[in-house]
Design a protein around this motif. Sequence first.
Motif, PDB file in Angstrom:
ATOM      1  N   GLN A  47       9.350  -8.221   1.180  1.00  0.00           N
ATOM      2  CA  GLN A  47       9.098  -9.109   0.052  1.00  0.00           C
ATOM      3  C   GLN A  47       8.124  -8.487  -0.947  1.00  0.00           C
ATOM      4  O   GLN A  47       7.340  -7.601  -0.611  1.00  0.00           O
ATOM      5  N   ASP A  48       8.169  -8.979  -2.154  1.00  0.00           N
ATOM      6  CA  ASP A  48       7.307  -8.438  -3.212  1.00  0.00           C
ATOM      7  C   ASP A  48       5.828  -8.635  -2.914  1.00  0.00           C
ATOM      8  O   ASP A  48       4.990  -7.833  -3.339  1.00  0.00           O
ATOM      9  N   ASP A  49       5.505  -9.728  -2.235  1.00  0.00           N
ATOM     10  CA  ASP A  49       4.104 -10.015  -1.936  1.00  0.00           C
ATOM     11  C   ASP A  49       3.726  -9.620  -0.513  1.00  0.00           C
ATOM     12  O   ASP A  49       2.800 -10.179   0.080  1.00  0.00           O
ATOM     13  N   ALA A  50       4.427  -8.648   0.052  1.00  0.00           N
ATOM     14  CA  ALA A  50       4.199  -8.244   1.447  1.00  0.00           C
ATOM     15  C   ALA A  50       2.755  -7.817   1.693  1.00  0.00           C
ATOM     16  O   ALA A  50       2.166  -8.168   2.725  1.00  0.00           O
ATOM     17  N   GLY A  55      -2.229  -8.849   4.412  1.00  0.00           N
ATOM     18  CA  GLY A  55      -3.661  -8.625   4.265  1.00  0.00           C
ATOM     19  C   GLY A  55      -4.062  -7.173   4.170  1.00  0.00           C
ATOM     20  O   GLY A  55      -5.105  -6.775   4.709  1.00  0.00           O
ATOM     21  N   VAL A  56      -3.256  -6.351   3.493  1.00  0.00           N
ATOM     22  CA  VAL A  56      -3.580  -4.933   3.343  1.00  0.00           C
ATOM     23  C   VAL A  56      -3.574  -4.552   1.873  1.00  0.00           C
ATOM     24  O   VAL A  56      -3.019  -5.264   1.029  1.00  0.00           O
ATOM     25  N   GLY A  57      -4.171  -3.409   1.564  1.00  0.00           N
ATOM     26  CA  GLY A  57      -4.264  -2.937   0.194  1.00  0.00           C
ATOM     27  C   GLY A  57      -3.069  -2.102  -0.227  1.00  0.00           C
ATOM     28  O   GLY A  57      -2.218  -1.724   0.584  1.00  0.00           O
ATOM     29  N   GLU A  63       3.079   2.209   4.686  1.00  0.00           N
ATOM     30  CA  GLU A  63       3.096   1.745   6.072  1.00  0.00           C
ATOM     31  C   GLU A  63       3.803   0.397   6.179  1.00  0.00           C
ATOM     32  O   GLU A  63       4.527   0.139   7.154  1.00  0.00           O
ATOM     33  N   VAL A  64       3.598  -0.458   5.202  1.00  0.00           N
ATOM     34  CA  VAL A  64       4.285  -1.747   5.195  1.00  0.00           C
ATOM     35  C   VAL A  64       5.781  -1.533   5.014  1.00  0.00           C
ATOM     36  O   VAL A  64       6.601  -2.206   5.657  1.00  0.00           O
ATOM     37  N   SER A  65       6.157  -0.585   4.169  1.00  0.00           N
ATOM     38  CA  SER A  65       7.572  -0.279   3.980  1.00  0.00           C
ATOM     39  C   SER A  65       8.210   0.176   5.291  1.00  0.00           C
ATOM     40  O   SER A  65       9.361  -0.177   5.595  1.00  0.00           O
ATOM     41  N   ALA A 125       5.242   3.858  14.815  1.00  0.00           N
ATOM     42  CA  ALA A 125       4.079   3.425  14.036  1.00  0.00           C
ATOM     43  C   ALA A 125       4.450   2.175  13.245  1.00  0.00           C
ATOM     44  O   ALA A 125       5.595   2.004  12.819  1.00  0.00           O
ATOM     45  N   TYR A 126       3.483   1.284  13.041  1.00  0.00           N
ATOM     46  CA  TYR A 126       3.724   0.021  12.344  1.00  0.00           C
ATOM     47  C   TYR A 126       2.424  -0.439  11.717  1.00  0.00           C
ATOM     48  O   TYR A 126       1.355   0.121  11.981  1.00  0.00           O
ATOM     49  N   ARG A 127       2.508  -1.470  10.917  1.00  0.00           N
ATOM     50  CA  ARG A 127       1.291  -2.048  10.332  1.00  0.00           C
ATOM     51  C   ARG A 127       1.342  -3.554  10.498  1.00  0.00           C
ATOM     52  O   ARG A 127       2.136  -4.253   9.865  1.00  0.00           O
TER      53      ARG A 127
END
Length: 254
Positions: A47-50, A55-57, A63-65, A125-127
């Motif tokens: 999502q756009d607001d992922a 809660g990450v910068g 990493e979120v991707s 690996a994940y975030r």
Amino acid sequence: MLILLPPSEGKTPADAGSPVDLAELSFPELTAARQEVAVALAAVSAQDDALSQLGVGASLAHEVSRNTRLAHEPAAPAHSIYTGVLFDALGYQSLTPTQKSKADAAVVVVSGLWGAVRFADRIPAYRLSMSAGLPGLGKLASFWKPKLAAAVSGPAAGHLLVDCRSSTYAAAWAPEPERTVAVNVFTERDGTRKVVSHFAKHTRGELARHLLTRRGKAPETPAQLAKAAGEKWTVELVPGTPRKPHTLNIILAN
């Protein structure tokens, strides 16, 4: 003896290898829950607001991707995926083969994505922090709490639990207080104690390493744990209660 650790915030991705097989991870009772979290995490991460939801910068966008393709990402043993201050101090790669086997059996990492894994479990690996909430699942600590109690309490029965988790991850499972010792780390100067996060992580990693590498039997009671830790540090053991675990305070000179 079981050593409970939090995961590192950052992860080192595997260079190559087959993807994770959820059915092969330790604590197989958690397989369905792991799948639920992985699906919800992939949806949020697309999502756009992922970034704000997790809660990450912005610097962690890559990493979120990666969270959106975990089913296809290469996996590697958890001891090589989790990196950072605590895991560097534990130093798995420099252990002897016998000590590595002991670590594989004794260390349990409590995770927002996997619930709980052992060092030899192959993961990508994940975030994802245990403090996050995911649509349909709610706060992860609350989601995992009954599931971890059901899956991990049996294998943990009869063991001394050395709890090196942060409060965020400790909230996901409260083991039997009588056999659990929470580890706190303080610096002390002129009689004043302070908690310093960096030193606490490093010292907990050093404690885990010491317990895995020292000669003799693994500690089986809180008193034996305090004696073993006292081989390297100034310590004090605060007895627990029927509802609260024992506490091992490690005091570092400052």
